[in-house]
Design an enzyme around this catalytic site. Structure first.
Site, mmCIF file in Angstrom:
data_model
loop_
_atom_site.group_PDB
_atom_site.id
_atom_site.type_symbol
_atom_site.label_atom_id
_atom_site.label_comp_id
_atom_site.label_asym_id
_atom_site.label_seq_id
_atom_site.Cartn_x
_atom_site.Cartn_y
_atom_site.Cartn_z
ATOM 1 N N ASP A 184 -9.146 24.760 -5.483
ATOM 2 C CA ASP A 184 -9.555 24.605 -4.095
ATOM 3 C C ASP A 184 -8.561 25.322 -3.191
ATOM 4 O O ASP A 184 -7.347 25.122 -3.296
ATOM 5 C CB ASP A 184 -9.616 23.125 -3.730
ATOM 6 C CG ASP A 184 -10.273 22.872 -2.384
ATOM 7 O OD1 ASP A 184 -10.423 23.830 -1.611
ATOM 8 O OD2 ASP A 184 -10.632 21.711 -2.107
ATOM 9 N N HIS A 210 1.634 -3.477 15.174
ATOM 10 C CA HIS A 210 2.105 -2.337 14.384
ATOM 11 C C HIS A 210 2.137 -1.139 15.322
ATOM 12 O O HIS A 210 1.091 -0.659 15.759
ATOM 13 C CB HIS A 210 1.181 -2.069 13.197
ATOM 14 C CG HIS A 210 1.800 -1.221 12.120
ATOM 15 N ND1 HIS A 210 2.397 -0.003 12.366
ATOM 16 C CD2 HIS A 210 1.924 -1.433 10.776
ATOM 17 C CE1 HIS A 210 2.845 0.503 11.239
ATOM 18 N NE2 HIS A 210 2.579 -0.350 10.252
ATOM 19 N N LYS A 220 0.816 -1.220 0.000
ATOM 20 C CA LYS A 220 0.000 0.000 0.000
ATOM 21 C C LYS A 220 0.850 1.271 0.000
ATOM 22 O O LYS A 220 0.394 2.325 -0.437
ATOM 23 C CB LYS A 220 -0.930 0.017 1.215
ATOM 24 C CG LYS A 220 -0.220 -0.071 2.547
ATOM 25 C CD LYS A 220 -1.213 -0.151 3.688
ATOM 26 C CE LYS A 220 -0.568 -0.606 4.989
ATOM 27 N NZ LYS A 220 -0.169 -2.027 4.941
ATOM 28 N N SER A 245 3.007 4.000 11.920
ATOM 29 C CA SER A 245 3.850 4.280 10.770
ATOM 30 C C SER A 245 4.763 5.468 11.051
ATOM 31 O O SER A 245 4.335 6.483 11.591
ATOM 32 C CB SER A 245 2.965 4.575 9.552
ATOM 33 O OG SER A 245 3.738 4.695 8.390
ATOM 34 N N GLU A 251 6.898 -5.567 8.340
ATOM 35 C CA GLU A 251 6.158 -5.002 7.212
ATOM 36 C C GLU A 251 6.622 -3.582 6.886
ATOM 37 O O GLU A 251 5.847 -2.625 6.943
ATOM 38 C CB GLU A 251 4.660 -5.004 7.540
ATOM 39 C CG GLU A 251 4.099 -6.388 7.833
ATOM 40 C CD GLU A 251 2.731 -6.335 8.489
ATOM 41 O OE1 GLU A 251 2.176 -5.217 8.628
ATOM 42 O OE2 GLU A 251 2.210 -7.390 8.886
#
Length: 468
Positions: free
Chosen positions: A350, A194, A65, A197, A268
């Site tokens: 925007d 986990h 991902k 991150s 991971e």
């Protein structure tokens, strides 16, 4: 193996050429207006060597991902890593390279039923869970699956905390879930966690590994014989960062709590492998000068608003979704010492599309380029063409030493590479019939390791060994 399009091939450059010189060649052509990336796959190779040197016991399973570029996946597959997939689409992308399903962990604790069915159909039998409903789904759809219980253990400082969404309480929930799994006859084989991150709290890994040890011991009282420990992600990958302290913590904790070499230890990593490999170049297409009164002197000063051709709906979505700290560097070197308070804006209509709120920059001109390093993680997979602005193209490069190392290791081959050090290759992706001749390096080749200045001496076949 599907042949790459010419534009997607790896451009092999001589060792005197680096990412910044490639960017200068492309922007200096006068043909480039859109934002673009340069990806150096040599950076990924060096990261892999660092990982295996610092944590030889921990088998990396790259988090797809983070950056699902086909080239990234092919390089990592050639290096022998496993893969962390979160969906059936990611599973298919990895399997399409000819990678064995045994090298995949389906590391999403909350999976749609159709994705579990797909894992069953493709032979991906290792997957995570953190709730009772997931166990019942797996029992019905894929009872032969090997399950890994995911516990929660959050870092005090992380770029992206994940514990609010995933991970069961190891003390109150995990024992109950293991008892449910046992009653259903589900094969639970290990523990995962986990810490978050982009972890900046190395000691949390020791706490998590110790907690996993407790889960292993409790599972043994139920008749389980766990053999897998998954350390999850959280490993920094920007230029100037290091996993050395995290590695020291992990290695010592493994020695203390999991000395048995028969326990399979995986992790991971995502951003560790790809963050620094990607560099983004954006051009200034519009400028607005705003007079602002200095609150100290009362004099008017000029602030500059620079509009570039990529923004938060494109590559810089990492600001919103990944809490990334963006640093802009002018491509042109300036000789003066006058800097102005500036802001950088994306191309869409925007007002949210602001890349940097405040930065000191020399005065930029229309057509000048800004360079952004460390843009390989959680950028392109989430980018959109909102307002009709294109997602930047990626030019992939490698020096000749990296080419010699990878060109014959499955799933890579000669067809993945374009030989020649001509700027036209990179600017247009058309000239692949280079007449350049090189004196190729003798084996074993040397690859400089980023971070510690050391040298690795490897023969290509000694690097990863044969992959069947």
């Amino acid at each position: 193996m599907k042949l790459h399009d010419i534009d997607d091939r790896v451009h092999v450059l001589d060792t005197q050429t680096d990412v910044w010189s490639v960017i200068r060649e492309i922007t200096g052509s006068g043909l480039q207006e859109d934002a673009f990336y340069v990806c150096d796959i040599g950076d990924i190779v060096r990261k892999h060597k660092i990982w295996t040197s610092y944590m030889p016991r921990v088998k990396p399973h790259y988090a797809v991902k983070c950056n699902d570029s086909l080239t990234v996946l092919e390089v990592l597959a050639a290096l022998g890593t496993g893969f962390d997939c979160a969906s059936k689409t990611e599973i298919n992308k990895v399997l399409s390279l000819g990678i064995e399903p045994e090298r995949i962990i389906f590391a999403n604790p909350a999976k749609p039923a159709s994705h579990i069915r797909h894992a069953f159909a493709t032979g991906v039998d290792l997957m995570t869970f953190d709730n009772e409903v997931e166990l019942h789904k797996v029992k019905e759809i894929f009872p032969e699956a090997r399950m890994v219980i995911r516990i929660r253990c959050d870092a005090t400082v992380a770029q992206c905390p994940l514990g609010m969404k995933f991970g069961c309480n190891p003390h109150t929930e995990a024992p109950h879930l293991l008892n449910v799994a046992r009653s259903l006859g589900i094969n639970v084989v290990g523990v995962s966690f986990h810490v978050g991150s982009g972890c900046k709290d190395p000691p949390v890994f020791r706490k998590a590994i110790f907690t996993a040890r407790q889960i292993f011991d409790y599972a043994a009282t139920l008749g389980y014989n766990f053999n897998l420990l998954d350390l999850g992600g959280g490993y920094p990958g920007d230029h100037g960062t290091s996993i050395e302290k995290i590695a020291e913590t992990i290695n010592l904790a493994l020695d203390d709590f999991f000395p048995d070499p028969m326990i399979n230890v995986i992790a991971e990593p995502g951003r560790f492998y790809v963050s620094s490999a990607y560099t983004l170049a954006c051009s200034v297409h519009s400028i607005r000068a705003v007079n602002v009164e200095d609150p100290v002197t009362g004099h008017n000063t000029v602030n500059y608003m620079y509009y570039i051709n990529d923004g938060v709906y494109g590559s810089f979505n990492c600001i919103l979704y990944d809490h990334q700290k963006i640093i802009a560097q002018p491509l042109k070197k300036t000789t003066g010492n006058k800097f102005y308070c500036s802001s950088i804006w994306g191309p869409t209509c925007d007002a949210l599309d602001q890349v940097i709120d405040q930065i000191l920059l020399p005065e930029m001109k229309l057509g000048d380029w800004l360079v952004f390093e460390n843009m390989g993680a959680y950028t392109l997979p989430v980018a959109s063409p909102f307002n009709g602005f294109p997602i930047p193209k990626v030019h992939v490069i490698a020096d000749e030493n990296i080419w010699m190392l990878l060109k014959d290791i499955f799933p890579l081959s000669e067809s993945h590479f374009v030989i020649g050090n001509t700027p036209a290759n990179l600017r247009l992706g058309l000239d692949i019939n280079s007449t350049d001749t090189w004196s190729l390096p003798a084996l074993p080749i040397t690859i400089p390791v980023c971070g510690n200045g050391g040298i690795i001496e490897e023969h290509v076949l000694e690097f990863v060994g044969p992959i069947e």
